[in-house]
Scaffold this motif. Structure first.
Motif, PDB file in Angstrom:
ATOM      1  N   TRP A  98      83.819   5.014 -26.313  1.00 25.75           N
ATOM      2  CA  TRP A  98      85.366   5.084 -26.337  1.00 25.75           C
ATOM      3  C   TRP A  98      85.522   3.847 -27.264  1.00 25.75           C
ATOM      4  CZ3 TRP A  98      87.657   0.430 -24.656  1.00 25.75           C
ATOM      5  CH2 TRP A  98      86.913  -0.465 -23.735  1.00 25.75           C
ATOM      6  N   VAL A 100      89.906   1.640 -28.151  1.00 26.45           N
ATOM      7  CA  VAL A 100      91.194   1.828 -27.877  1.00 26.45           C
ATOM      8  C   VAL A 100      91.950   0.746 -28.941  1.00 26.45           C
ATOM      9  CG1 VAL A 100      93.042   1.220 -26.357  1.00 26.45           C
ATOM     10  CG2 VAL A 100      90.644   2.157 -25.404  1.00 26.45           C
ATOM     11  N   THR A 119      85.926   9.042 -26.661  1.00 25.08           N
ATOM     12  CA  THR A 119      87.130   9.361 -26.428  1.00 25.08           C
ATOM     13  C   THR A 119      87.886   8.020 -27.309  1.00 25.08           C
ATOM     14  OG1 THR A 119      87.071  10.370 -24.442  1.00 25.08           O
ATOM     15  CG2 THR A 119      89.183   9.161 -24.815  1.00 25.08           C
ATOM     16  N   CYS A 120      88.984   8.235 -27.778  1.00 23.54           N
ATOM     17  CA  CYS A 120      89.711   7.173 -28.528  1.00 23.54           C
ATOM     18  C   CYS A 120      91.003   7.276 -28.292  1.00 23.54           C
ATOM     19  CB  CYS A 120      89.342   7.059 -29.957  1.00 23.54           C
ATOM     20  SG  CYS A 120      89.422   8.402 -30.923  1.00 23.54           S
ATOM     21  N   LEU A 121      91.674   6.215 -28.166  1.00 21.60           N
ATOM     22  CA  LEU A 121      93.203   6.050 -28.137  1.00 21.60           C
ATOM     23  C   LEU A 121      93.976   5.197 -29.170  1.00 21.60           C
ATOM     24  CD1 LEU A 121      95.827   6.423 -26.482  1.00 21.60           C
ATOM     25  CD2 LEU A 121      95.191   4.497 -24.879  1.00 21.60           C
ATOM     26  N   LEU A 123      97.541   3.705 -29.602  1.00 23.58           N
ATOM     27  CA  LEU A 123      98.834   3.505 -29.180  1.00 23.58           C
ATOM     28  C   LEU A 123      99.707   2.424 -30.237  1.00 23.58           C
ATOM     29  CD1 LEU A 123     101.304   4.205 -27.221  1.00 23.58           C
ATOM     30  CD2 LEU A 123     100.345   2.509 -25.828  1.00 23.58           C
ATOM     31  N   ASN A 144      87.617  13.122 -28.540  1.00 21.71           N
ATOM     32  CA  ASN A 144      88.562  13.427 -27.951  1.00 21.71           C
ATOM     33  C   ASN A 144      89.630  12.435 -28.330  1.00 21.71           C
ATOM     34  OD1 ASN A 144      90.746  14.380 -26.475  1.00 21.71           O
ATOM     35  ND2 ASN A 144      90.099  13.588 -24.483  1.00 21.71           N
ATOM     36  N   CYS A 145      90.712  12.683 -29.110  1.00 19.32           N
ATOM     37  CA  CYS A 145      91.800  11.628 -29.828  1.00 19.32           C
ATOM     38  C   CYS A 145      92.901  11.775 -29.174  1.00 19.32           C
ATOM     39  CB  CYS A 145      91.814  11.755 -31.296  1.00 19.32           C
ATOM     40  SG  CYS A 145      90.419  11.634 -32.053  1.00 19.32           S
ATOM     41  N   TRP A 146      93.634  10.540 -28.833  1.00 25.31           N
ATOM     42  CA  TRP A 146      94.806  10.631 -28.223  1.00 25.31           C
ATOM     43  C   TRP A 146      95.537   9.454 -29.168  1.00 25.31           C
ATOM     44  CZ3 TRP A 146      96.967  13.242 -24.025  1.00 25.31           C
ATOM     45  CH2 TRP A 146      95.797  13.892 -23.351  1.00 25.31           C
ATOM     46  N   GLY A 193      92.125  16.796 -28.656  1.00 24.99           N
ATOM     47  CA  GLY A 193      93.152  15.757 -28.105  1.00 24.99           C
ATOM     48  C   GLY A 193      94.633  16.233 -28.402  1.00 24.99           C
TER      49      GLY A 193
END
Length: 268
Positions: A98, A100, A119-121, A123, A144-146, A193
């Motif tokens: 992951w 962030v 998974t990466c976020l 914000l 999986n991208c947010w 994502g």
């Protein structure tokens, strides 16, 4: 370990990053007194000359740090007909799962292993996943991208397949020309994502080795062009020399030894 995965064969080609890791181990050993200068120079020369894991591994075998460990390779991928690098970079454990970026940024690049699921976020920030020098833990990996008021950029090497399935609300997922099935036997990256007021993009760029090869080809083409120009000048000089010898030292002399008049000039 599954039945179709075994330790990499010794003749698997090593990367520049592998050679640099071995060189770092040798430098540390020199600083700690484990190697004298003559041994260090001899092993360092062998390191940069090495082309396979089989040649690299013995260089640091008697040192505390092991240098490089050949990755686990899928025999199905090794057996790919085209023999491309994309068909040989599957195997190993994920380096991280992951990333962030909150009001900041993240970056994964260089030699690392992308796990089966990452998974990466982002914000109010941004991130970059550079897969050009990466290994893949499986033939198909999912990123999986947010992206919420932020962005994620994914860079893939030539040959690797790309499938984008993310959902965007006032944002979007864009693979551009990078999307596609990829080469036979190459791994595939699935991007999923959600993007809200943000974006996730995928682009395809050449690897460092491919850029180096293209640069070398351009340099060789320029050298060939220079050689051709030199040969042309040499041929012209030879032609002028022969004409001077034939006509008494005058390169413009006609067949009877007199200087030829310019076209259109009236003869007296």
């Amino acid at each position: 370990m599954t039945d179709d995965a075994v330790p990499a064969v010794p003749d698997l080609r090593a990367s520049d990053a592998d050679r640099e890791r071995v060189a770092d181990v040798l430098r540390d050993a020199l600083a700690e007194g484990r190697l004298d200068m003559a041994e260090f120079e001899e092993r360092l020369e062998a390191t940069y000359r090495a082309r396979t894991y089989g040649e690299l591994t013995p260089i640091t075998r008697d040192l505390p740090a092991g240098g490089v460990v050949p990755p686990v390779i899928s025999l199905r991928k090794e057996a790919a007909a085209d023999g491309s690098r994309a068909a040989r970079i599957v195997g190993g454990e994920g380096s991280s799962t992951w990333a962030v970026a909150v009001l900041s940024g993240f970056q994964r690049r260089g030699s690392w292993t992308l796990p089966r699921r990452f998974t990466c976020l982002a914000l109010l920030g941004g991130g970059e996943l550079d897969l050009r020098e990466a290994n893949f833990a499986a033939g198909e990996v999912v990123i999986n991208c947010w992206a919420v008021m932020g962005g994620v950029n994914i860079i893939v090497p030539p040959g690797v397949g790309v499938d984008v399935r993310g959902i965007g609300v006032m944002g979007g997922f864009d693979a551009g020309e990078a999307g596609g099935a990829g080469d036979p036997g190459a791994p595939r990256v699935v991007v999923t994502g959600f993007a809200f007021w943000g974006g996730v993009g995928v682009e395809r760029k050449p690897t460092r080795e491919e850029r180096r090869r293209a640069k070398l080809e351009r340099r060789e083409a320029r050298e060939e062009e220079r050689r051709e120009r030199r040969e042309l000048r040499r041929a012209r000089e030879e032609e002028r020399r022969e004409r001077r010898e034939l006509h008494g030292g005058d390169p413009h002399a006609g067949p009877h030894g007199r200087r030829e008049e310019r076209r259109g000039h009236l003869e007296h």
